[in-house]
Design a protein around this motif. Structure first.
Motif, PDB file in Angstrom:
ATOM      1  N   PRO A  10      62.506 -16.465  24.544  1.00 47.04           N
ATOM      2  CA  PRO A  10      62.864 -15.718  25.757  1.00 47.04           C
ATOM      3  C   PRO A  10      61.606 -15.291  26.524  1.00 47.04           C
ATOM      4  N   ILE A  11      61.747 -15.154  27.843  1.00 53.76           N
ATOM      5  CA  ILE A  11      60.580 -14.827  28.671  1.00 53.76           C
ATOM      6  C   ILE A  11      59.938 -13.500  28.235  1.00 53.76           C
ATOM      7  N   SER A  12      60.751 -12.528  27.792  1.00 52.92           N
ATOM      8  CA  SER A  12      60.156 -11.236  27.388  1.00 52.92           C
ATOM      9  C   SER A  12      59.193 -11.427  26.213  1.00 52.92           C
ATOM     10  N   THR A  13      59.543 -12.316  25.292  1.00 48.19           N
ATOM     11  CA  THR A  13      58.663 -12.586  24.141  1.00 48.19           C
ATOM     12  C   THR A  13      57.438 -13.366  24.596  1.00 48.19           C
ATOM     13  N   LEU A  14      57.677 -14.368  25.439  1.00 53.81           N
ATOM     14  CA  LEU A  14      56.548 -15.186  25.925  1.00 53.81           C
ATOM     15  C   LEU A  14      55.530 -14.331  26.667  1.00 53.81           C
ATOM     16  N   LEU A  15      56.023 -13.402  27.485  1.00 51.53           N
ATOM     17  CA  LEU A  15      55.094 -12.577  28.266  1.00 51.53           C
ATOM     18  C   LEU A  15      54.282 -11.664  27.354  1.00 51.53           C
ATOM     19  N   ASP A 131      55.737 -13.839  50.744  1.00 52.01           N
ATOM     20  CA  ASP A 131      55.984 -14.717  51.886  1.00 52.01           C
ATOM     21  C   ASP A 131      56.345 -16.146  51.466  1.00 52.01           C
ATOM     22  N   SER A 132      56.356 -16.427  50.165  1.00 50.01           N
ATOM     23  CA  SER A 132      56.513 -17.832  49.758  1.00 50.01           C
ATOM     24  C   SER A 132      57.993 -18.223  49.607  1.00 50.01           C
ATOM     25  N   GLN A 133      58.222 -19.509  49.529  1.00 49.85           N
ATOM     26  CA  GLN A 133      59.572 -20.043  49.372  1.00 49.85           C
ATOM     27  C   GLN A 133      60.179 -19.609  48.040  1.00 49.85           C
ATOM     28  N   ASP A 134      59.303 -19.510  47.020  1.00 51.39           N
ATOM     29  CA  ASP A 134      59.794 -19.100  45.703  1.00 51.39           C
ATOM     30  C   ASP A 134      59.082 -17.804  45.288  1.00 51.39           C
ATOM     31  N   PRO A 135      59.722 -16.654  45.562  1.00 45.10           N
ATOM     32  CA  PRO A 135      59.075 -15.377  45.237  1.00 45.10           C
ATOM     33  C   PRO A 135      59.276 -14.953  43.780  1.00 45.10           C
ATOM     34  N   SER A 136      59.938 -15.810  42.952  1.00 43.07           N
ATOM     35  CA  SER A 136      60.283 -15.361  41.596  1.00 43.07           C
ATOM     36  C   SER A 136      59.061 -14.970  40.735  1.00 43.07           C
ATOM     37  N   PRO A 137      57.847 -15.540  40.982  1.00 36.70           N
ATOM     38  CA  PRO A 137      56.715 -15.077  40.164  1.00 36.70           C
ATOM     39  C   PRO A 137      56.360 -13.605  40.353  1.00 36.70           C
ATOM     40  N   LEU A 138      56.977 -12.956  41.369  1.00 34.95           N
ATOM     41  CA  LEU A 138      56.777 -11.508  41.515  1.00 34.95           C
ATOM     42  C   LEU A 138      57.231 -10.761  40.266  1.00 34.95           C
ATOM     43  N   LEU A 139      58.167 -11.365  39.526  1.00 31.06           N
ATOM     44  CA  LEU A 139      58.634 -10.714  38.297  1.00 31.06           C
ATOM     45  C   LEU A 139      57.470 -10.466  37.335  1.00 31.06           C
ATOM     46  N   ALA A 140      56.526 -11.404  37.296  1.00 34.00           N
ATOM     47  CA  ALA A 140      55.382 -11.251  36.394  1.00 34.00           C
ATOM     48  C   ALA A 140      54.551 -10.032  36.791  1.00 34.00           C
ATOM     49  N   HIS A 141      54.399  -9.832  38.106  1.00 35.02           N
ATOM     50  CA  HIS A 141      53.617  -8.678  38.576  1.00 35.02           C
ATOM     51  C   HIS A 141      54.339  -7.369  38.288  1.00 35.02           C
ATOM     52  N   ALA A 142      55.656  -7.376  38.507  1.00 31.20           N
ATOM     53  CA  ALA A 142      56.432  -6.160  38.242  1.00 31.20           C
ATOM     54  C   ALA A 142      56.375  -5.830  36.749  1.00 31.20           C
ATOM     55  N   TYR A 143      56.504  -6.854  35.908  1.00 26.91           N
ATOM     56  CA  TYR A 143      56.433  -6.665  34.449  1.00 26.91           C
ATOM     57  C   TYR A 143      55.095  -6.029  34.046  1.00 26.91           C
ATOM     58  N   VAL A 144      54.003  -6.614  34.533  1.00 25.01           N
ATOM     59  CA  VAL A 144      52.678  -6.136  34.113  1.00 25.01           C
ATOM     60  C   VAL A 144      52.475  -4.679  34.512  1.00 25.01           C
ATOM     61  N   ALA A 212      60.364 -22.020  35.146  1.00 25.57           N
ATOM     62  CA  ALA A 212      60.185 -20.619  35.559  1.00 25.57           C
ATOM     63  C   ALA A 212      59.395 -19.856  34.498  1.00 25.57           C
ATOM     64  N   LYS A 213      59.674 -20.107  33.224  1.00 27.55           N
ATOM     65  CA  LYS A 213      58.947 -19.408  32.151  1.00 27.55           C
ATOM     66  C   LYS A 213      57.454 -19.709  32.215  1.00 27.55           C
ATOM     67  N   ALA A 214      57.151 -20.994  32.381  1.00 25.10           N
ATOM     68  CA  ALA A 214      55.731 -21.386  32.414  1.00 25.10           C
ATOM     69  C   ALA A 214      55.034 -20.747  33.615  1.00 25.10           C
ATOM     70  N   ALA A 215      55.716 -20.747  34.766  1.00 25.40           N
ATOM     71  CA  ALA A 215      55.105 -20.172  35.980  1.00 25.40           C
ATOM     72  C   ALA A 215      54.910 -18.670  35.816  1.00 25.40           C
ATOM     73  N   LEU A 216      55.879 -17.996  35.203  1.00 23.71           N
ATOM     74  CA  LEU A 216      55.767 -16.539  35.032  1.00 23.71           C
ATOM     75  C   LEU A 216      54.655 -16.171  34.062  1.00 23.71           C
ATOM     76  N   LEU A 217      54.519 -16.972  33.016  1.00 25.52           N
ATOM     77  CA  LEU A 217      53.462 -16.702  32.042  1.00 25.52           C
ATOM     78  C   LEU A 217      52.090 -16.828  32.706  1.00 25.52           C
ATOM     79  N   GLU A 218      51.944 -17.871  33.499  1.00 30.28           N
ATOM     80  CA  GLU A 218      50.677 -18.069  34.198  1.00 30.28           C
ATOM     81  C   GLU A 218      50.421 -16.902  35.172  1.00 30.28           C
ATOM     82  N   GLU A 219      51.463 -16.524  35.900  1.00 29.70           N
ATOM     83  CA  GLU A 219      51.293 -15.464  36.898  1.00 29.70           C
ATOM     84  C   GLU A 219      51.021 -14.102  36.244  1.00 29.70           C
ATOM     85  N   ALA A 220      51.611 -13.865  35.071  1.00 28.52           N
ATOM     86  CA  ALA A 220      51.358 -12.588  34.384  1.00 28.52           C
ATOM     87  C   ALA A 220      49.889 -12.507  33.961  1.00 28.52           C
ATOM     88  N   ASN A 221      49.312 -13.637  33.575  1.00 32.31           N
ATOM     89  CA  ASN A 221      47.885 -13.616  33.235  1.00 32.31           C
ATOM     90  C   ASN A 221      47.031 -13.381  34.480  1.00 32.31           C
TER      91      ASN A 221
END
Ligand code: VER
Length: 250
Positions: A10-15, A131-144, A212-221
């Motif tokens: 799960p993404i929570s574990t990956l992050l 401003d991007s087409q896919d704002p979902s990586p914002l989740l990584a910022h909110a998480y951090v 999405a998981k891979a993108a979020l992990l990268e963005e959280a770093n």
């Protein structure tokens, strides 16, 4: 050595596991040490809060704008999480100015006229995602930010209360959270419940989407790096041996 990432988790574990090294680096940086030991000069702590104010303002506007995004929606809960209003009220309290006027304080004027590079970079990255087409990586910022505030933030709160004489809790609302589904103030146990709710929401929003998981992990770093960058902009405590040459007065 690059570790093998199991995207079936799960993404929570990956992050959590996939940012452990970046967390360690941020936590043990010089600036984090000054902050968490309550050693920053009071004005420097205010300057740090002003940078965070703009970081959260950019992040939270972006989350508002994209509240319906399927990845962001389950953890979208501004009345529980939003930090922009509490940081603003803390800054006003610490400067003893009305909340409507701290933005014209010289510390803020200087920050706006010559923003430190890492501060500008953090805001730009958030705005770019907003401003991007896919704002979902914002989740990584909110998480951090939010899970950090709900975890280490509580330890920092106690140190700051002592250092800046805020033991009645005034000026520390940044570190306070309402209870999940209630109106009272959270205890440590309530914060754990909020964190569990947040992790479940992330897992529900991301599901089995490996891309999405891979993108979020990268963005959280990236988000951790940006936070480490913010710490590098902190000016050394004036009482510290590492002040060389002497810092000009603010
Ligand atoms: Fe961390 N943190 N932290 N932290 N943190 C915990 C969990 C956690 C701590 C302590 C703790 C940061 O710095 C610190 C973050 C994010 C961040 C504990 C649990 C200390 C003492 C410091 C010192 C500054 C910073 C700078 C950040 C990012 C901005 C997250 C996201 C989490 C949750 C991990 C998870 O998924 O459970 C005791």
């Amino acid at each position: 050595m690059a570790s093998i990432i199991d995207l079936s988790l799960p993404i929570s574990t990956l992050l959590k596991t996939g940012t452990a090294a970046a967390h360690e680096k941020a936590e043990h940086s010089q600036g984090a040490g000054w902050l968490t030991r309550g050693e920053l000069d009071r004005e420097e702590y205010v300057r740090f809060l002003m940078m965070l104010y703009h970081v959260y303002d950019t992040l939270e506007r972006a989350l508002d704008k994209h509240a319906a995004n399927s990845v962001l929606q389950p953890t979208y809960n501004p009345s529980l999480l939003a930090r922009t209003p509490s940081i603003s009220s803390d800054i006003a309290y610490l400067l003893q100015t009305p909340e409507s006027s701290w933005q014209s304080h010289p510390i803020h004027v200087e920050l706006q006229s010559s923003p430190p590079g890492p501060f500008a970079a953090y805001k730009s990255r958030l705005q770019e995602l907003a401003d991007s087409q896919d704002p979902s990586p914002l989740l990584a910022h909110a998480y951090v930010r939010y899970l950090g505030d709900l975890s280490g933030g509580q330890f920092i709160r106690r140190r700051l209360a002592k250092s800046y004489n805020l033991e009645d809790g005034s000026g520390l609302s940044f570190y306070d959270f309402r209870q999940l589904g209630g109106t009272g103030s959270s205890t440590m146990g309530d914060m754990k419940k909020i964190k569990d709710w947040y992790r479940e929401g992330m897992d529900a929003g991301v599901g089995d989407n490996d891309d999405a998981k891979a993108a979020l992990l990268e963005e959280a770093n990236v988000a951790f790096e940006l936070n480490s960058g913010l710490f590098t902009t902190l000016r050394p405590p004036t009482g510290s041996a590492s002040v060389s040459p002497a810092q000009p007065p603010l």
